[in-house]
Design an enzyme around this catalytic site. Sequence first.
Site, PDB file in Angstrom:
ATOM      1  N   CYS A  94       0.803  -1.220   0.000  1.00 18.10           N
ATOM      2  CA  CYS A  94       0.000   0.000   0.000  1.00 18.10           C
ATOM      3  C   CYS A  94       0.845   1.283   0.000  1.00 18.10           C
ATOM      4  O   CYS A  94       1.440   1.602  -1.020  1.00 18.10           O
ATOM      5  CB  CYS A  94      -1.003  -0.056   1.145  1.00 18.10           C
ATOM      6  SG  CYS A  94      -2.411   1.039   0.882  1.00 18.10           S
ATOM      7  N   HIS A 194      -3.277  -5.529   2.509  1.00 16.14           N
ATOM      8  CA  HIS A 194      -3.029  -5.575   3.945  1.00 16.14           C
ATOM      9  C   HIS A 194      -3.600  -6.880   4.462  1.00 16.14           C
ATOM     10  O   HIS A 194      -4.193  -7.654   3.726  1.00 16.14           O
ATOM     11  CB  HIS A 194      -3.770  -4.429   4.644  1.00 16.14           C
ATOM     12  CG  HIS A 194      -3.191  -3.080   4.395  1.00 16.14           C
ATOM     13  ND1 HIS A 194      -1.953  -2.704   4.845  1.00 16.14           N
ATOM     14  CD2 HIS A 194      -3.709  -2.001   3.759  1.00 16.14           C
ATOM     15  CE1 HIS A 194      -1.733  -1.439   4.499  1.00 16.14           C
ATOM     16  NE2 HIS A 194      -2.765  -0.995   3.839  1.00 16.14           N
TER      17      HIS A 194
HETATM   18  N1  GLN Z   1      -2.216   6.811   2.365  1.00 18.55           N
HETATM   19  C1  GLN Z   1      -2.319   5.976   1.200  1.00 18.55           C
HETATM   20  C2  GLN Z   1      -3.681   6.011   0.573  1.00 18.55           C
HETATM   21  O1  GLN Z   1      -4.665   6.279   1.211  1.00 18.55           O
HETATM   22  C3  GLN Z   1      -1.901   4.551   1.567  1.00 18.55           C
HETATM   23  C4  GLN Z   1      -2.832   3.914   2.553  1.00 18.55           C
HETATM   24  C5  GLN Z   1      -2.369   2.592   3.099  1.00 18.55           C
HETATM   25  O2  GLN Z   1      -1.170   2.308   3.169  1.00 18.55           O
HETATM   26  N2  GLN Z   1      -3.318   1.787   3.555  1.00 18.55           N
HETATM   27  O3  GLN Z   1      -3.782   5.728  -0.606  1.00 18.55           O
END
Ligand code: GLN
Length: 242
Positions: A94, A194
């Site tokens: 992510c 995740h």
């Molecule tokens: N902040 C980033 C987004 O919202 C990554 C989010 C995350 O790592 N879950 O796209």
Amino acid sequence: MKLNICHLYPDVLNLYGDTGNILCLQKRLSWRGIDCEVTKLPIGKNDDFSRFDLFFIGGGQDFEQEVLLRDLHSGKAREILSAVNDEKVFLCICGGYQMMGQYYKLQSGRQLDFIGAINMHTEGSESRLIGNYMFRCGEENGGSLVVGFENHSGKTYLDEGVSPLGQVLSGYGNNGEDGGEGVRHKNVFGSYCHGPMLPKNPEFADLLLQTALSRRYPEVLLPPLNDALEVSAHDYMAKRLG
Ligand code: GLN
């Protein structure tokens, strides 16, 4: 036999149990009698990147992605780029996945300039791409079915010559538009998954370990493990999403 794992930015990129990926890699190695050393590199800490076999970068909020920029561009970005070009193995989740690209243009219009190790970029959107999801890796990436959880408002677009890790079967993936999920570039595996990703996707976990081992010990093949529990958790989710 030993693998050296580097956990990049554990202090700021650590959402949704992503650190469980490291525990999973350690366990799957120790069950096979293979040693493993994990080195954490938070903001402000450096090391000799050439001694690592496998790198892990987890996810984070936009805020944390911005907080680490100064540290990233005062040395680590260059080290990461050369490790990528050296075909070292990376698992990037992510926010950590987005960071391997050129930039992340936030919804406010501000742009976070990242490493540029992969020809791709991310754009903030109004909607949140969230939920349990499932994708199938491409044949060149082992072809396994991966289940997990995604939560991002950034939409990632792979630019010219860059291929996704797999194709979404349920959920959004890279941008909710083109059906692609994650990226595979050299030995960098990027994903929005995740969960953490690896404990319930043992086939994918072993693909990473085998790729890293083969670089250091070309003759070694990972012996199979009894993954009955992991497979039943995986199949339960796959059925729910299927
Ligand atoms: N902040 C980033 C987004 O919202 C990554 C989010 C995350 O790592 N879950 O796209």
